[in-house]
Structures are given as structure tokens and as C-alpha cells.
Design an enzyme around this catalytic site. Structure first.
Site, PDB file in Angstrom:
ATOM      1  N   SER A 156       0.830  -1.197  -0.047  1.00 34.46           N
ATOM      2  CA  SER A 156       0.098  -0.001   0.040  1.00 34.46           C
ATOM      3  C   SER A 156       0.866   1.307  -0.073  1.00 34.46           C
ATOM      4  CB  SER A 156      -0.967   0.011   1.246  1.00 34.46           C
ATOM      5  OG  SER A 156      -0.192  -0.067   2.545  1.00 34.46           O
ATOM      6  N   ASP A 183      -1.862  -8.933   3.285  1.00 37.00           N
ATOM      7  CA  ASP A 183      -2.469  -7.822   4.092  1.00 37.00           C
ATOM      8  C   ASP A 183      -2.188  -8.602   5.653  1.00 37.00           C
ATOM      9  OD1 ASP A 183      -4.484  -5.206   4.027  1.00 37.00           O
ATOM     10  OD2 ASP A 183      -4.081  -6.237   6.028  1.00 37.00           O
ATOM     11  N   ALA A 241       1.858  -0.543   8.740  1.00 39.79           N
ATOM     12  CA  ALA A 241       0.946   0.620   9.334  1.00 39.79           C
ATOM     13  C   ALA A 241       0.868   1.568   8.458  1.00 39.79           C
ATOM     14  CB  ALA A 241       1.723   1.053  10.662  1.00 39.79           C
ATOM     15  N   TYR A 300      -3.004   9.528  14.612  1.00 38.48           N
ATOM     16  CA  TYR A 300      -1.836   8.355  14.247  1.00 38.48           C
ATOM     17  C   TYR A 300      -1.328   7.754  15.436  1.00 38.48           C
ATOM     18  CZ  TYR A 300       3.039   6.942  13.506  1.00 38.48           C
ATOM     19  OH  TYR A 300       4.231   6.033  13.383  1.00 38.48           O
ATOM     20  N   PHE A 353      11.877   7.658  17.333  1.00 36.60           N
ATOM     21  CA  PHE A 353      11.630   9.295  17.249  1.00 36.60           C
ATOM     22  C   PHE A 353      11.850   9.464  15.722  1.00 36.60           C
ATOM     23  CE2 PHE A 353      10.924  11.334  21.351  1.00 36.60           C
ATOM     24  CZ  PHE A 353      10.825   9.869  22.093  1.00 36.60           C
ATOM     25  N   HIS A 407       8.075  13.435   4.945  1.00 38.18           N
ATOM     26  CA  HIS A 407       9.184  13.618   6.015  1.00 38.18           C
ATOM     27  C   HIS A 407      10.103  14.654   5.571  1.00 38.18           C
ATOM     28  CE1 HIS A 407       8.291   9.287   7.482  1.00 38.18           C
ATOM     29  NE2 HIS A 407       7.517  10.232   8.289  1.00 38.18           N
ATOM     30  N   LEU A 408      10.606  15.391   6.622  1.00 42.36           N
ATOM     31  CA  LEU A 408      11.334  16.608   6.284  1.00 42.36           C
ATOM     32  C   LEU A 408      12.801  16.294   5.405  1.00 42.36           C
ATOM     33  CD1 LEU A 408      11.970  19.421   6.666  1.00 42.36           C
ATOM     34  CD2 LEU A 408      12.933  19.176   8.884  1.00 42.36           C
ATOM     35  N   GLY A 418      -1.279  20.424  11.275  1.00 44.03           N
ATOM     36  CA  GLY A 418      -1.903  20.060  12.403  1.00 44.03           C
ATOM     37  C   GLY A 418      -1.176  18.949  13.422  1.00 44.03           C
TER      38      GLY A 418
HETATM   39  N1  NAD Z   1       9.491   6.877   9.620  1.00 43.94           N
HETATM   40  C1  NAD Z   1       9.452   7.031  10.889  1.00 43.94           C
HETATM   41  O1  NAD Z   1      10.036   8.078  11.012  1.00 43.94           O
HETATM   42  C2  NAD Z   1       8.875   6.244  12.002  1.00 43.94           C
HETATM   43  C3  NAD Z   1       8.708   7.050  13.266  1.00 43.94           C
HETATM   44  C4  NAD Z   1       8.055   6.165  14.264  1.00 43.94           C
HETATM   45  C5  NAD Z   1       7.411   5.037  13.999  1.00 43.94           C
HETATM   46  N2  NAD Z   1       7.416   4.590  12.749  1.00 43.94           N
HETATM   47  C6  NAD Z   1       6.500   3.252  12.493  1.00 43.94           C
HETATM   48  O2  NAD Z   1       7.652   2.366  11.522  1.00 43.94           O
HETATM   49  C7  NAD Z   1       6.784   1.557  10.669  1.00 43.94           C
HETATM   50  C8  NAD Z   1       7.368   1.645   9.346  1.00 43.94           C
HETATM   51  O3  NAD Z   1       7.424   3.015   9.070  1.00 43.94           O
HETATM   52  P1  NAD Z   1       8.035   3.467   7.772  1.00 43.94           P
HETATM   53  O4  NAD Z   1       8.450   4.649   7.626  1.00 43.94           O
HETATM   54  O5  NAD Z   1       8.866   2.199   7.135  1.00 43.94           O
HETATM   55  O6  NAD Z   1       6.779   3.129   6.653  1.00 43.94           O
HETATM   56  P2  NAD Z   1       6.448   2.821   5.347  1.00 43.94           P
HETATM   57  O7  NAD Z   1       5.396   3.345   4.887  1.00 43.94           O
HETATM   58  O8  NAD Z   1       7.545   2.624   4.561  1.00 43.94           O
HETATM   59  O9  NAD Z   1       6.455   0.959   5.445  1.00 43.94           O
HETATM   60  C9  NAD Z   1       5.103   0.460   5.991  1.00 43.94           C
HETATM   61  C10 NAD Z   1       4.958  -0.730   4.992  1.00 43.94           C
HETATM   62  O10 NAD Z   1       3.774  -1.452   5.630  1.00 43.94           O
HETATM   63  C11 NAD Z   1       2.973  -1.958   4.635  1.00 43.94           C
HETATM   64  N3  NAD Z   1       1.539  -2.131   4.966  1.00 43.94           N
HETATM   65  C12 NAD Z   1       0.802  -1.222   5.542  1.00 43.94           C
HETATM   66  N4  NAD Z   1      -0.254  -1.488   5.848  1.00 43.94           N
HETATM   67  C13 NAD Z   1      -0.318  -2.917   5.487  1.00 43.94           C
HETATM   68  C14 NAD Z   1      -1.192  -3.866   5.820  1.00 43.94           C
HETATM   69  N5  NAD Z   1      -2.363  -3.906   6.281  1.00 43.94           N
HETATM   70  N6  NAD Z   1      -0.905  -5.414   5.424  1.00 43.94           N
HETATM   71  C15 NAD Z   1       0.625  -5.591   4.972  1.00 43.94           C
HETATM   72  N7  NAD Z   1       1.335  -4.400   4.926  1.00 43.94           N
HETATM   73  C16 NAD Z   1       1.014  -3.061   5.256  1.00 43.94           C
HETATM   74  C17 NAD Z   1       3.049  -0.709   3.452  1.00 43.94           C
HETATM   75  O11 NAD Z   1       2.933  -1.273   2.061  1.00 43.94           O
HETATM   76  C18 NAD Z   1       4.491  -0.569   3.698  1.00 43.94           C
HETATM   77  O12 NAD Z   1       5.538  -1.367   2.901  1.00 43.94           O
HETATM   78  C19 NAD Z   1       5.372   1.910  10.644  1.00 43.94           C
HETATM   79  O13 NAD Z   1       4.297   1.125  11.847  1.00 43.94           O
HETATM   80  C20 NAD Z   1       5.537   3.462  11.362  1.00 43.94           C
HETATM   81  O14 NAD Z   1       4.218   3.887  12.257  1.00 43.94           O
HETATM   82  C21 NAD Z   1       7.864   5.185  11.525  1.00 43.94           C
HETATM   83  O1  GDU Z   2       7.910  19.942   4.330  1.00 45.74           O
HETATM   84  C1  GDU Z   2       8.044  19.842   5.642  1.00 45.74           C
HETATM   85  C2  GDU Z   2       7.869  18.456   6.147  1.00 45.74           C
HETATM   86  C3  GDU Z   2       7.906  18.505   7.634  1.00 45.74           C
HETATM   87  N1  GDU Z   2       8.109  19.768   8.400  1.00 45.74           N
HETATM   88  C4  GDU Z   2       8.298  19.668   9.673  1.00 45.74           C
HETATM   89  O2  GDU Z   2       9.450  18.882   9.929  1.00 45.74           O
HETATM   90  C5  GDU Z   2       9.418  18.329  11.288  1.00 45.74           C
HETATM   91  C6  GDU Z   2       9.568  16.686  11.092  1.00 45.74           C
HETATM   92  O3  GDU Z   2       8.259  16.200  10.392  1.00 45.74           O
HETATM   93  P1  GDU Z   2       8.526  14.815   9.650  1.00 45.74           P
HETATM   94  O4  GDU Z   2       7.236  14.700   8.997  1.00 45.74           O
HETATM   95  O5  GDU Z   2       9.609  14.512   9.106  1.00 45.74           O
HETATM   96  O6  GDU Z   2       8.196  14.027  11.059  1.00 45.74           O
HETATM   97  P2  GDU Z   2       7.223  13.753  12.263  1.00 45.74           P
HETATM   98  O7  GDU Z   2       7.852  14.487  13.233  1.00 45.74           O
HETATM   99  O8  GDU Z   2       5.834  14.583  11.933  1.00 45.74           O
HETATM  100  O9  GDU Z   2       6.889  12.384  12.307  1.00 45.74           O
HETATM  101  C7  GDU Z   2       7.652  11.293  12.555  1.00 45.74           C
HETATM  102  O10 GDU Z   2       8.059  11.084  13.877  1.00 45.74           O
HETATM  103  C8  GDU Z   2       6.612  11.036  14.545  1.00 45.74           C
HETATM  104  C9  GDU Z   2       7.011  10.988  16.001  1.00 45.74           C
HETATM  105  O11 GDU Z   2       6.708  12.115  16.417  1.00 45.74           O
HETATM  106  C10 GDU Z   2       5.931   9.707  13.949  1.00 45.74           C
HETATM  107  O12 GDU Z   2       6.634   8.573  14.452  1.00 45.74           O
HETATM  108  C11 GDU Z   2       5.921   9.648  12.411  1.00 45.74           C
HETATM  109  O13 GDU Z   2       5.960   8.392  12.115  1.00 45.74           O
HETATM  110  C12 GDU Z   2       7.245  10.157  11.794  1.00 45.74           C
HETATM  111  O14 GDU Z   2       7.014  10.107  10.656  1.00 45.74           O
HETATM  112  C13 GDU Z   2       8.027  18.533  11.816  1.00 45.74           C
HETATM  113  O15 GDU Z   2       8.009  19.643  12.525  1.00 45.74           O
HETATM  114  C14 GDU Z   2       7.381  18.914  10.508  1.00 45.74           C
HETATM  115  O16 GDU Z   2       6.405  20.104  10.747  1.00 45.74           O
HETATM  116  C15 GDU Z   2       8.240  20.960   7.731  1.00 45.74           C
HETATM  117  O17 GDU Z   2       8.513  21.878   8.148  1.00 45.74           O
HETATM  118  N2  GDU Z   2       8.092  20.844   6.379  1.00 45.74           N
END
Ligand code: NAD
Ligand code: GDU
Length: 322
Positions: free
Chosen positions: A36, A53, A73, A139, A167, A185-186, A278
């Protein structure tokens, strides 16, 4: 001793890096991903792949697996604010089905991707695991609900579980890196500006109560994060649900991240002021003391410029493939 692991979400960013680490440690890896948000080509070579899934996990899980590492997720904070039902359905409903499949097959070990977003706006920094959990977006609420489900599963049914509260994950590991579509993501977005794929980076809010007015986050290298997952597999004990923050304990503002990308890439990065997004807390910085003490985790890639440099190499390689 080598094991056999189901990696849900292993076609995504973090799951693929952890799957790669498991393979390098000599383990057997089966990736379950519905693609997805992930990519088939993201699944590391050497892992088996099931396109499916997590809600149907019972079809593929059996007692030959030693544990499940659960990444699957939806994870976009902003989207969760406008489509909360999508997050409850997939993150909570999906995990409920996965836990059910684990219970019925006797797979009794789980490592779960939780998040700093479970805490919400922190009362104290750095954040410890005993801090109040009051998520500011659906989330984070959905991930907190899963953490509660896992606590109950461990107490009632003997699951051995570790929730790792990441984090801000960044950087890349070899051919595995961050390529969300659309990207939210930033760091990858700022790198797209450096590549000329975007005109400017929007800074979401410059009136937060921080030194430069922009949000502060704790950026953790995805390879350091992956190492914690392998340690968690060893640390998980039947009947216990251990929760560990994963971060470096250093906060960087949005403007500091942009400046670091300028230095690493040598490209000018135009920025434009934009409204707050938000659900964004002002400051999120981890205390990872529990992970150090209970997992023996010792991150070695805390330097932000190094994290950005690895993400930059990956971003350029992905662009060449396109
Ligand atoms: N990237 C971050 O900064 C960050 C921070 C905190 C927590 N997390 C958590 O880490 C995990 C991985 O994040 P990511 O950045 O790799 O995201 P991602 O979107 O790259 O990976 C998630 C994967 O899960 C799969 N998926 C989603 N729903 C599914 C379902 N119902 N069945 C099977 N597959 C499914 C998607 O296809 C995708 O490959 C997530 O649970 C996310 O919430 C990520
Ligand atoms: O174009 C952009 C994108 C992001 N930001 C800012 O950059 C910071 C980091 O944003 P990210 O979207 O890179 O990351 P988040 O902190 O929102 O979220 C990440 O950390 C979270 C925990 O707080 C969750 O775990 C989430 O899954 C993970 O993506 C935030 O203040 C956001 O507002 C900008 O200013 N401009």
C-alpha cells in the site's frame, strides 16, 4: 542461533532495513506486505515475499516462525488528522488480526514499531517511557492503542513483546532507504529540493516556543534503529511487554536540518514559511536510557550531517533508477 522471522511491512522503509540486518545476521526472513505504501523492489534480496495484508496473517503464519517484527502501518501524522478512520482500521484493526494469528499458531514473540507520537506534547524533555501518553493526532493514538493491546496480550497470554518507540527515523542503509510516495518527511523532502525536484521547502510554523521558532525533533539513523530490533528479539521475555524509546537525545530544529542539508549537498535550499501542520508537537527528544540498559543498545551514527549524507547518497541513486 539463526531464526525464522515474519517481517510485516518489510517492503517499506524501516522494515526493509531491519529485514536486511536480519539476513546479514544469518536469519530466515519472510516479508508480508500489501504494497500500500511500500515497493516490491524494496524487499531485500534473500527474503521471501508474500504480497498480502496483515489482516490475513493467519493464512501464512505457522509455528515454524520464531517471532514477528511488525512494521506494517499507515504513518503520516497529517493524513491521520484528516482521515482518522484509515488509521484505526489499518493500525489497530490490522494488529488485532495479527495478534490473533500469533495466538492461534503459538508464535509468542513480537517486536512492534511504536512511536514518539504516543506521548503527544511532552511535559518534560527528554521523554522517558513513564511520561504521560496523550497523543496529539490519530496516528499516535492508534499506535498507543496497539501498545495497550500488546500489554494485555503479554499479561493474559504470555506474549513476549518489545515496543520500540522511534523518534524521527532518517538516513539509509545500502540500497534500502526512504521513498514514501507522496513524501511527507522533512529530510527526504529537503533533499528533493537539493536535487531540483522541488522549488523550495515549506517550513511548517516558525512561531513555536523553540529558539528559532521551528519544531525540534530527535533524528535517529535507520541502521542504529535496525540494530535495536535484533537486540529486542533477544531481550523479549514471555509475559513481559517492554517499551523502549529510540532516539539520540539530541534535538534539531527544522531550520537546523535545512542548514545541514545545505552543507552536506552544497546546494542552496530556498525555504518558504507555511502554517503549522496539524498535530505537530513543538519538541520531541528521547531519553533512550531504557534501550541502553535493557537491550544493550549503543547507537553509533548520531551525527546529523552523517545521517543526511547517507540519505543523500540513497536519494541520488533512486533518482538515477527512475
Ligand atoms: N519513519 C519514521 O520516522 C517512523 C517513526 C516512528 C514510527 N514509525 C513506524 O515504523 C513503521 C514503518 O514505518 P516506515 O517509515 O517504514 O513506513 P512505510 O510506509 O515505508 O512502511 C510501511 C509498510 O507497511 C505496509 N503496510 C501497510 N499496511 C499494511 C497492511 N495492512 N498489510 C500489509 N502491509 C501493510 C506498506 O505497504 C509499507 O511497505 C510504521 O509502523 C511506522 O508507524 C516510523
Ligand atoms: O515539508 C515539511 C515537512 C516537515 N516539516 C516539519 O519537520 C518536522 C519533522 O516532520 P516529519 O514529517 O519528518 O516527521 P514527524 O515528526 O511529523 O513524524 C515522525 O515522527 C513521529 C513521532 O513524532 C511519528 O513517529 C511519525 O511516524 C514520523 O514520521 C515537523 O516539525 C514538521 O512540521 C516541515 O516543516 N516541512
Amino acid at each position: 542461533m539463526s531464526g525464522k522471522y515474519l517481517v510485516t511491512g518489510g517492503a517499506g522503509y524501516v522494515g526493509s532495513v531491519v529485514a536486511q540486518h536480519l539476513l546479514e545476521a544469518g536469519h530466515e526472513v519472510v516479508v508480508l506486505d500489501n504494497l500500500s505504501t511500500g515497493f516490491r523492489e524494496g524487499v531485500p534480496t534473500g527474503a521471501s515475499f508474500i504480497e498480502g495484508d496483515i489482516r490475513d496473517a493467519a493464512k501464512w503464519l505457522d509455528s515454524s516462525f520464531d517471532a514477528v517484527l511488525h512494521f506494517a502501518a499507515f504513518s503520516q501524522v497529517g493524513e491521520s488528522v484528516v482521515k482518522p478512520e484509515k488509521y484505526w482500521e489499518n493500525n489497530v484493526g490490522g494488529t488485532m488480526a495479527l495478534l490473533e494469528a500469533m495466538r492461534s499458531t503459538g508464535v509468542r514473540k513480537l517486536v512492534f514499531s511504536s512511536t514518539a507520537a504516543t506521548y503527544g506534547e511532552p511535559e518534560e524533555t527528554p521523554i522517558v517511557e513513564s511520561a504521560p501518553t496523550s497523543p496529539t493526532n490519530p496516528y499516535g493514538a492508534s499506535k498507543l492503542a496497539v501498545d495497550h493491546m500488546i500489554t494485555g496480550e503479554a499479561a493474559a497470554h504470555g506474549l513476549g513483546a518489545v515496543s520500540l518507540r522511534y523518534f524521527n527515523v532518517a538516513g539509509a542503509y545500502g540500497s534500502c532507504g526512504e521513498r514514501h510516495d507522496p513524501e511527507s518527511h522533512l529530510i527526504p523532502l529537503v533533499l528533493q529540493v537539493a536535487q531540483g525536484r522541488r522549488d523550495a521547502i515549506s517550513v511548517f510554523g516558525d512561531d513555536y516556543p523553540t529558539p528559532d521558532g521551528t519544531c525540534i525533533r530527535d533524528y535517529i539513523h535507520v541502521a542504529d534503529l535496525a540494530e535495536a530490533h535484533l537486540l529486542a528479539l533477544t531481550a523479549a521475555k514471555p509475559g513481559e511487554h517492554l517499551i523502549c524509546n529510540l532516539g539520540n537525545g539530541n534535538g534539531f530544529s527544522v531550520r537546523e536540518v535545512i542548514e545541514t542539508v545545505r552543507q552536506v549537498t552544497g546546494h542552496p535550499i530556498p525555504e518558504v514559511a507555511a502554517p503549522r501542520r496539524g498535530g505537530d508537537p513543538a519538541v520531541l527528544v528521547a531519553s533512550a536510557r531504557t534501550a541502553r540498559e535493557r537491550l544493550g543498545w549503543n547507537p553509533s551514527r548520531a551525527d546529523l550531517a552523517g545521517i543526511v549524507a547517507d540519505a543523500w547518497v540513497f536519494a541520488q541513486n533512486v533518482s538515477k533508477e527512475r
